[in-house]
Write a protein that holds these residues in place. Structure first.
Motif, short mmCIF file in Angstrom:
data_model
loop_
_atom_site.label_atom_id
_atom_site.label_comp_id
_atom_site.label_asym_id
_atom_site.label_seq_id
_atom_site.Cartn_x
_atom_site.Cartn_y
_atom_site.Cartn_z
N GLY A 77 9.76 3.57 3.59
CA GLY A 77 8.84 2.48 3.89
C GLY A 77 9.45 1.42 4.78
O GLY A 77 10.55 1.57 5.32
N ARG A 78 8.67 0.37 4.94
CA ARG A 78 9.09 -0.74 5.79
C ARG A 78 10.44 -1.25 5.33
O ARG A 78 10.66 -1.49 4.14
CB ARG A 78 8.04 -1.84 5.74
N PHE A 120 0.86 -1.19 0.00
CA PHE A 120 0.00 0.00 0.00
C PHE A 120 0.89 1.24 0.00
O PHE A 120 1.67 1.46 0.93
CB PHE A 120 -0.92 0.01 1.22
N VAL A 121 0.78 2.04 -1.07
CA VAL A 121 1.64 3.21 -1.26
C VAL A 121 0.81 4.48 -1.12
O VAL A 121 -0.15 4.69 -1.87
CB VAL A 121 2.31 3.18 -2.65
N ALA A 122 1.18 5.33 -0.16
CA ALA A 122 0.55 6.65 -0.03
C ALA A 122 1.40 7.66 -0.78
O ALA A 122 2.57 7.87 -0.44
CB ALA A 122 0.43 7.02 1.44
N CYS A 177 -2.24 11.04 5.42
CA CYS A 177 -2.79 9.72 5.73
C CYS A 177 -2.97 9.51 7.23
O CYS A 177 -3.69 8.60 7.65
CB CYS A 177 -1.93 8.61 5.13
N GLU A 178 -2.36 10.37 8.05
CA GLU A 178 -2.53 10.25 9.49
C GLU A 178 -3.95 10.55 9.93
O GLU A 178 -4.36 10.16 11.03
CB GLU A 178 -1.56 11.19 10.21
N ASP A 179 -4.73 11.26 9.10
CA ASP A 179 -6.07 11.68 9.48
C ASP A 179 -6.96 10.49 9.86
O ASP A 179 -7.78 10.60 10.77
CB ASP A 179 -6.71 12.46 8.33
N GLU A 180 -6.81 9.37 9.16
CA GLU A 180 -7.58 8.17 9.50
C GLU A 180 -6.69 7.05 10.03
O GLU A 180 -7.08 5.88 10.00
CB GLU A 180 -8.38 7.69 8.28
N GLY A 181 -5.53 7.43 10.51
CA GLY A 181 -4.64 6.44 11.12
C GLY A 181 -4.02 5.46 10.16
O GLY A 181 -3.64 4.36 10.56
N PRO A 231 1.02 3.53 5.82
CA PRO A 231 1.32 2.92 4.53
C PRO A 231 2.57 2.05 4.59
O PRO A 231 3.43 2.24 5.45
CB PRO A 231 1.53 4.12 3.61
N ASP A 232 2.65 1.09 3.67
CA ASP A 232 3.88 0.31 3.55
C ASP A 232 5.00 1.15 2.97
O ASP A 232 6.15 1.07 3.41
CB ASP A 232 3.63 -0.91 2.65
#
Length: 450
Positions: A307-308, A262-264, A280-284, A287-288
């Motif tokens: 990323g990870r 999953f890429v933001a 993306c922090e808005d809904e917790g 992303p990978d």
């Protein structure tokens, strides 16, 4: 405060002393036309001499209020003290060695900051590049080598760049794709949760759009064939669309359940732009992989994939890189930009900009029914213009006319949207509130003159 203005010698005021563009800009435009390719456009052909805080000064002595930030790049201002100080010091030491030849600390320091600032407490690694499109393209490379799969899923109204692969990922044809194909294969587009235009209403949009997207992925591609799902947490060029609540968590969970990366794409929405370090922090969402550029370095070219660690390390040594990727001067600027964001609490400033802008725009909407929707977060705000609020028929001519009227009065605004009917506002996060309100006064007057 030099941090806000880019230096005390640049007054934070709107000043219109000639027609816009003025005679000197027109002379430069003639020179430009002779030697610059016609395909390189400009929103407003005024030629800049200085910029900082919330203004852009042109060669004719006009000072324009900046509601564009170089398309969300100069969030800390065009000449923030810490950016100038750090970049200048680095220029004096060396401009380039190529990190892939002999490395330097600045690259490592930027990656350390990215590991700290991006969502999630897992081990993270980064690779640095020059532009947002490069970051997205490398995110696809990393996801493909990690998953041993090929398909990439993107969304309606998305924008990801102008390289061959990222044009394929981008939804809008004109001006980004027309005539430039064929495009890279194994790219698939699915619906996004566009609440304002969802047939059953915004309250149903999130779960219904997620279900449709997942159904299409499952039936048309096969989840086991998907390497990556890429989405902007707030869609930029497509019209500052905030996916309806619940959509992003559902898509992220689907990706997790099926071994999909999953890429933001936070290239436009990242680095305090929406009032959080990342939208993306808005809904917790964690992303990978997350792609960044634009606001990362105060105006110098820099981009990253973060990323990870286990995903980032999937690519073999030598598989990632580029001659200029993570240039030392750009890295120094990035450290200065992040320093400025922290010291001035630009997340709080973005939230205050949202409060002021949405309040003023809501009052305008009551007077001017052409404003169909007000949306966005922080200092990433947009209004969608329609011919009739009941039918929601797009009104691109109104967007163009309003932008032209604002430009004539010394306010730089940008348009966007799949239908060309969105005015977007991206003021520098360091803009003074007086300039912000003066810009909104100009917008209101432009609506009154439609």
């Amino acid at each position: 405060m030099t941090e806000l203005t880019g230096g005390p010698s640049l007054p934070q005021e709107r000043r219109v002393v000639t027609a816009i563009p003025g005679p000197k800009s027109l002379e430069l435009q003639a020179r430009r036309t002779a030697v610059v390719a016609a395909g390189v456009g400009s929103t407003l052909p005024v030629f800049t001499t200085r910029a900082g805080g919330g203004v852009i000064e042109d060669v004719d002595g006009n000072s324009l209020i900046d509601f564009g930030s170089g398309i969300a790049v100069t969030s800390v201002g065009n000449s923030a003290e810490a950016v100038v100080r750090r970049a200048t010091a680095q220029l004096a030491d060396f401009t380039h060695t190529c990190f892939m030849v002999t490395p330097y600390e600045g690259y490592v320091a930027v990656c350390e900051q990215l590991a700290e600032l991006t969502p999630g407490d897992h081990a993270k690694k980064s690779a640095l590049f020059n532009s947002g499109a490069e970051a997205v393209e490398n995110a696809v490379k990393i996801a493909r080598v990690h998953t041993k799969r090929q398909a990439v899923v993107v969304f309606d109204h998305g924008y990801h760049g102008r390289t061959n692969l990222t044009m394929a990922l981008t939804a809008k044809n004109m001006p980004y794709k027309q005539g430039f194909g064929p495009f890279a294969p194994e790219v698939y587009r699915v619906p996004v949760a566009y609440g304002y235009r969802w047939p059953t209403g915004p309250e149903n949009c999130g779960p219904e759009a997620a279900a449709q997207a997942i159904d299409q992925i499952t039936k048309q591609i096969g989840a086991d064939n998907v390497a990556a799902i890429i989405i902007e947490p707030v869609l930029g060029e497509g019209g500052f669309i905030e996916p309806a609540k619940g959509f992003l968590p559902r898509i992220a969970q689907f990706a997790k359940d099926n071994g999909i990366v999953f890429v933001a794409d936070e290239i436009q929405s990242g680095f305090c732009r929406t009032g959080q370090w990342f939208a993306c922090e808005d809904e917790g969402i964690v992303p990978d992989l997350i792609t960044t550029a634009k606001g990362i370095a105060g105006g110098l070219p820099l981009a990253a994939v973060t990323g990870r660690a286990e995903i980032m390390d999937s690519a073999h040594p030598g598989g990632l890189g580029g001659t200029y990727g993570g240039n030392p001067v750009a890295c120094a600027a990035a450290l200065g930009a992040i320093e400025t964001m922290r010291e001035l609490d630009l997340n709080a400033k973005a939230k205050r900009i949202e409060e002021v802008m949405k309040g003023r725009l809501a009052a305008m909407q009551e007077k001017f029914p052409v404003i169909g929707d007000i949306r966005g977060r922080g200092a990433m705000i947009a209004i969608e213009l329609v011919k009739d609020p009941a039918t929601k028929e797009a009104h691109p001519a109104a967007a163009a006319a309003l932008a032209k009227a604002c430009h004539a009065e010394g306010l730089l605004v940008l348009t966007c949207g799949t239908y060309g009917n969105v005015l977007r506002f991206l003021p520098p996060l360091v803009i003074g509130e007086d300039l912000l309100n003066e810009g909104l006064d100009i917008i209101e007057a432009a609506f009154a003159g439609l």
